[in-house]
Scaffold this motif. Structure first.
Motif, PDB file in Angstrom:
ATOM      1  N   GLY A   1       0.193  19.685  -0.510  1.00 47.57           N
ATOM      2  CA  GLY A   1      -0.196  18.364  -0.381  1.00 47.57           C
ATOM      3  C   GLY A   1       0.635  17.708   0.912  1.00 47.57           C
ATOM      4  N   GLY A   2       0.068  16.333   0.888  1.00 49.81           N
ATOM      5  CA  GLY A   2       0.957  15.582   1.945  1.00 49.81           C
ATOM      6  C   GLY A   2       0.187  15.341   3.219  1.00 49.81           C
ATOM      7  N   ASP A   3      -0.882  15.817   3.535  1.00 47.27           N
ATOM      8  CA  ASP A   3      -1.689  15.352   4.529  1.00 47.27           C
ATOM      9  C   ASP A   3      -0.709  15.052   6.009  1.00 47.27           C
ATOM     10  OD1 ASP A   3      -4.588  15.381   3.294  1.00 47.27           O
ATOM     11  OD2 ASP A   3      -3.135  14.249   2.005  1.00 47.27           O
ATOM     12  N   CYS A   4      -1.126  13.949   6.515  1.00 47.19           N
ATOM     13  CA  CYS A   4      -0.409  13.625   7.688  1.00 47.19           C
ATOM     14  C   CYS A   4       1.033  13.419   7.460  1.00 47.19           C
ATOM     15  CB  CYS A   4      -1.083  12.216   8.496  1.00 47.19           C
ATOM     16  SG  CYS A   4      -0.892  10.878   7.655  1.00 47.19           S
TER      17      CYS A   4
ATOM     18  N   ILE B   1      12.478  17.775   1.092  1.00 48.09           N
ATOM     19  CA  ILE B   1      11.492  17.674   2.485  1.00 48.09           C
ATOM     20  C   ILE B   1      11.463  16.274   2.738  1.00 48.09           C
ATOM     21  CG2 ILE B   1      10.353  19.852   2.256  1.00 48.09           C
ATOM     22  CD1 ILE B   1       8.044  18.303   1.456  1.00 48.09           C
ATOM     23  N   GLY B   2      11.789  15.525   1.787  1.00 48.20           N
ATOM     24  CA  GLY B   2      11.768  14.154   1.938  1.00 48.20           C
ATOM     25  C   GLY B   2      10.427  13.121   1.498  1.00 48.20           C
ATOM     26  N   ARG B   3       9.790  13.955   0.594  1.00 49.53           N
ATOM     27  CA  ARG B   3       8.621  13.217  -0.085  1.00 49.53           C
ATOM     28  C   ARG B   3       9.238  12.343  -1.236  1.00 49.53           C
ATOM     29  NH1 ARG B   3       4.420  17.807  -0.962  1.00 49.53           N
ATOM     30  NH2 ARG B   3       3.715  17.997   1.356  1.00 49.53           N
ATOM     31  N   PRO B   4       8.699  11.194  -1.122  1.00 45.80           N
ATOM     32  CA  PRO B   4       9.223  10.187  -2.543  1.00 45.80           C
ATOM     33  C   PRO B   4       8.211  10.505  -3.545  1.00 45.80           C
ATOM     34  CG  PRO B   4       7.837   8.940  -0.750  1.00 45.80           C
ATOM     35  CD  PRO B   4       7.856  10.238  -0.085  1.00 45.80           C
ATOM     36  N   ILE B   5       7.747  11.678  -3.759  1.00 48.73           N
ATOM     37  CA  ILE B   5       7.006  11.898  -5.254  1.00 48.73           C
ATOM     38  C   ILE B   5       7.657  13.030  -6.189  1.00 48.73           C
ATOM     39  CG2 ILE B   5       4.796  11.174  -4.160  1.00 48.73           C
ATOM     40  CD1 ILE B   5       4.324  14.154  -3.669  1.00 48.73           C
ATOM     41  N   PHE B   6       8.882  13.107  -6.089  1.00 45.57           N
ATOM     42  CA  PHE B   6       9.512  13.897  -7.102  1.00 45.57           C
ATOM     43  C   PHE B   6      10.029  12.860  -8.160  1.00 45.57           C
ATOM     44  CE2 PHE B   6      12.696  12.218  -3.833  1.00 45.57           C
ATOM     45  CZ  PHE B   6      13.497  11.692  -4.710  1.00 45.57           C
ATOM     46  N   GLY B   7      10.889  13.461  -8.988  1.00 45.26           N
ATOM     47  CA  GLY B   7      11.062  12.355  -9.988  1.00 45.26           C
ATOM     48  C   GLY B   7      12.293  12.746 -11.025  1.00 45.26           C
ATOM     49  N   THR B   8      13.152  11.763 -11.687  1.00 44.04           N
ATOM     50  CA  THR B   8      13.892  11.992 -12.614  1.00 44.04           C
ATOM     51  C   THR B   8      13.427  11.733 -14.119  1.00 44.04           C
ATOM     52  OG1 THR B   8      15.715  11.053 -11.066  1.00 44.04           O
ATOM     53  CG2 THR B   8      16.306  11.331 -13.310  1.00 44.04           C
ATOM     54  N   LEU B   9      13.558  12.969 -14.811  1.00 42.54           N
ATOM     55  CA  LEU B   9      12.916  12.997 -16.058  1.00 42.54           C
ATOM     56  C   LEU B   9      13.946  12.674 -17.182  1.00 42.54           C
ATOM     57  CD1 LEU B   9      10.100  15.989 -15.534  1.00 42.54           C
ATOM     58  CD2 LEU B   9       9.876  13.634 -15.451  1.00 42.54           C
TER      59      LEU B   9
ATOM     60  N   TYR C   1      -3.038  18.819  -4.561  1.00 38.06           N
ATOM     61  CA  TYR C   1      -1.837  19.688  -5.049  1.00 38.06           C
ATOM     62  C   TYR C   1      -0.649  18.787  -4.724  1.00 38.06           C
ATOM     63  CZ  TYR C   1      -4.808  23.693  -5.510  1.00 38.06           C
ATOM     64  OH  TYR C   1      -5.891  24.529  -5.957  1.00 38.06           O
ATOM     65  N   GLY C   2       0.337  19.603  -5.154  1.00 41.79           N
ATOM     66  CA  GLY C   2       1.709  18.930  -4.970  1.00 41.79           C
ATOM     67  C   GLY C   2       1.932  17.763  -6.063  1.00 41.79           C
ATOM     68  N   GLY C   3       3.137  17.099  -6.179  1.00 44.13           N
ATOM     69  CA  GLY C   3       3.094  16.013  -6.918  1.00 44.13           C
ATOM     70  C   GLY C   3       4.232  16.180  -8.170  1.00 44.13           C
ATOM     71  N   ASP C   4       4.358  17.187  -8.807  1.00 39.65           N
ATOM     72  CA  ASP C   4       5.332  17.390 -10.006  1.00 39.65           C
ATOM     73  C   ASP C   4       4.993  16.726 -10.915  1.00 39.65           C
ATOM     74  OD1 ASP C   4       6.905  19.965  -8.615  1.00 39.65           O
ATOM     75  OD2 ASP C   4       7.094  18.378  -7.181  1.00 39.65           O
ATOM     76  N   CYS C   5       6.192  15.918 -11.405  1.00 37.60           N
ATOM     77  CA  CYS C   5       6.112  14.788 -12.458  1.00 37.60           C
ATOM     78  C   CYS C   5       5.424  13.623 -12.240  1.00 37.60           C
ATOM     79  CB  CYS C   5       7.420  14.647 -12.939  1.00 37.60           C
ATOM     80  SG  CYS C   5       8.411  13.928 -11.778  1.00 37.60           S
ATOM     81  N   TYR C   6       5.247  13.219 -10.622  1.00 40.09           N
ATOM     82  CA  TYR C   6       4.711  12.266 -10.523  1.00 40.09           C
ATOM     83  C   TYR C   6       3.040  12.088 -10.782  1.00 40.09           C
ATOM     84  CZ  TYR C   6       4.275   8.194  -6.780  1.00 40.09           C
ATOM     85  OH  TYR C   6       4.094   7.026  -6.523  1.00 40.09           O
ATOM     86  N   ASN C   7       2.420  13.250 -10.763  1.00 42.27           N
ATOM     87  CA  ASN C   7       1.283  13.133 -11.436  1.00 42.27           C
ATOM     88  C   ASN C   7       1.116  12.721 -12.905  1.00 42.27           C
ATOM     89  OD1 ASN C   7       0.487  14.488  -8.849  1.00 42.27           O
ATOM     90  ND2 ASN C   7       0.840  16.515  -9.711  1.00 42.27           N
TER      91      ASN C   7
END
Lengths: 252, 252
Positions: B179-182, A91-99, A178-184
């Motif tokens: 997550g994500g808001d706006c 979806i284009g959110r920059p909060i996934f990550g490579t582990l 909520y959200g965030g996966d490994c970024y959290n």
């Protein structure tokens, strides 16, 4: 002991270049047997990492999410999730990550959480200072659960009894998100999140997370309080503060 | 008609500079009567925007989340949420946003969604091409709900009946994400998310979102299918595809 951190950074550089080239572009998506999505970016990023390991450390093992394991019983074994948070990536959110983790005899000793779009890379391990983009970091003191910030990717990822355990913590914290996966987990290491609780993680997820958090002064165990290794059951509790960890453990 | 878009970009530049200076730094947090958090960054970012409006368009109205309204019945009135997603801001995730809308006679005609850390700015409005960082964007065609990607900030933000309505949609989509808001609405406009459903939004949230999505070719209404204006009830449905919007509306 060899310091493998510079090589781990090389691996993350190579996967990041692949992932950036696909971010927010239309791409075909396949679905695994558990219905989780996988894209060409997942596969090519993992291939890039595998190729470098084969070239530089051909006696090391490789376990990755997208391809069969190689030499998995080697003393040193890399364990990789090329895109943790594939839905965020899609979806284009920059909060996934490579582990990227390195295990020695099935115990993770080095981890990288790399966000190649935002350009953020957490690293840490045994004898390796925890860093974010090269700068030293440490987790936050927050002994009181009533002041704590809790993150998890989605409430739906817990089974019924694990979900009730999560709720017991959620009801006591100051905030949850909520959200965030490994970024959290990266944010626990760099001191802006206090608790991450998840279940159902695979070894290619959790092996990279624990070394980063521990090197930053936090605590990362399973829900029984046991140290994370390759055989952990996928129920993760990461806290920036040791006292807080003990309190949350009682609630779980 | 005057093109106010360049001025709106100036406003977002000024708030972004403030927000970047506070991102991931320790800062005191106050709690409003509804327990929602507010930081010095929220207040200073809104003040920076207000000051520019007062200087350049002293006859325009200003409605902001953090300070009392000024000339709110003026023909042109700016409506601002300096940090939408304060919790994401507080934990250091770069997916919160500054929302800036211009209303003419209580109808939003221009919107900006600005993410000052990732450096992403969506803009669009009546007669103003939808853009992301200046490049034209359009929402994605996705007439089938079974192929759609759904986002909402948190399931807990719905009341009981709204939550059941949300679940009816969630059960039919390909994927959902929290997550994500706006930021989610920006991703609808630039074509990587298909549906956002939320409830309980305030005018300073939704007024900036609708013009961006409509300018990108999407549809943004309340849950009855009515166009968004200052008096909307805060239940938002944004879709990239018109047919998909009609189908989701039936389920809600």
């Amino acid at each position: 002991m060899t310091n493998f951190a510079p090589f781990a950074h090389m691996l993350a550089d190579s996967s990041g270049a692949v992932i950036r080239s696909y971010f927010r572009t239309p791409m075909p998506v396949d679905y695994k047997t558990d219905e989780s999505p996988v894209t060409i970016a997942d596969r090519e990023a993992e291939s890039a990492i595998r190729q470098l390991i084969e070239e530089i450390y051909p006696d090391h093992g490789i376990i990755g999410e997208e391809f069969p394991s190689i030499r998995e019983d080697a003393e040193y074994c890399w364990i990789i999730d090329p895109i943790d948070g594939t839905k965020s990536f899609m979806i284009g959110r920059p909060i996934f990550g490579t582990l990227i983790a390195l295990m020695r005899n099935k115990t993770p000793i080095l981890g990288i959480i790399d966000q190649p779009i935002a350009g953020e890379r957490w690293c840490g391990g045994d004898g390796v200072q925890a860093t974010l983009n090269g700068a030293p970091i440490s987790s936050r003191q927050c002994p009181q659960i009533s002041s704590a910030m809790l993150c998890t990717t989605a409430r739906e990822l817990f089974n019924e009894s694990d979900g009730r355990a999560y709720d017991r913590v959620k009801e006591r914290v100051k905030y949850y998100n909520y959200g965030g996966d490994c970024y959290n987990y990266g944010l626990v290491a760099s001191g802006t999140v206090d608790i991450v609780i998840e279940a159902g993680l695979k070894a290619h997820d959790f092996c990279a997370l624990a070394p980063v958090i521990i090197a930053a002064g936090g605590v990362c165990t399973d829900w029984e309080g046991k140290a994370i290794d390759f055989y952990s059951d996928g129920r993760m509790l990461a806290c920036g503060d040791k006292e807080l960890h003990a309190e949350v453990l009682k609630l779980l």
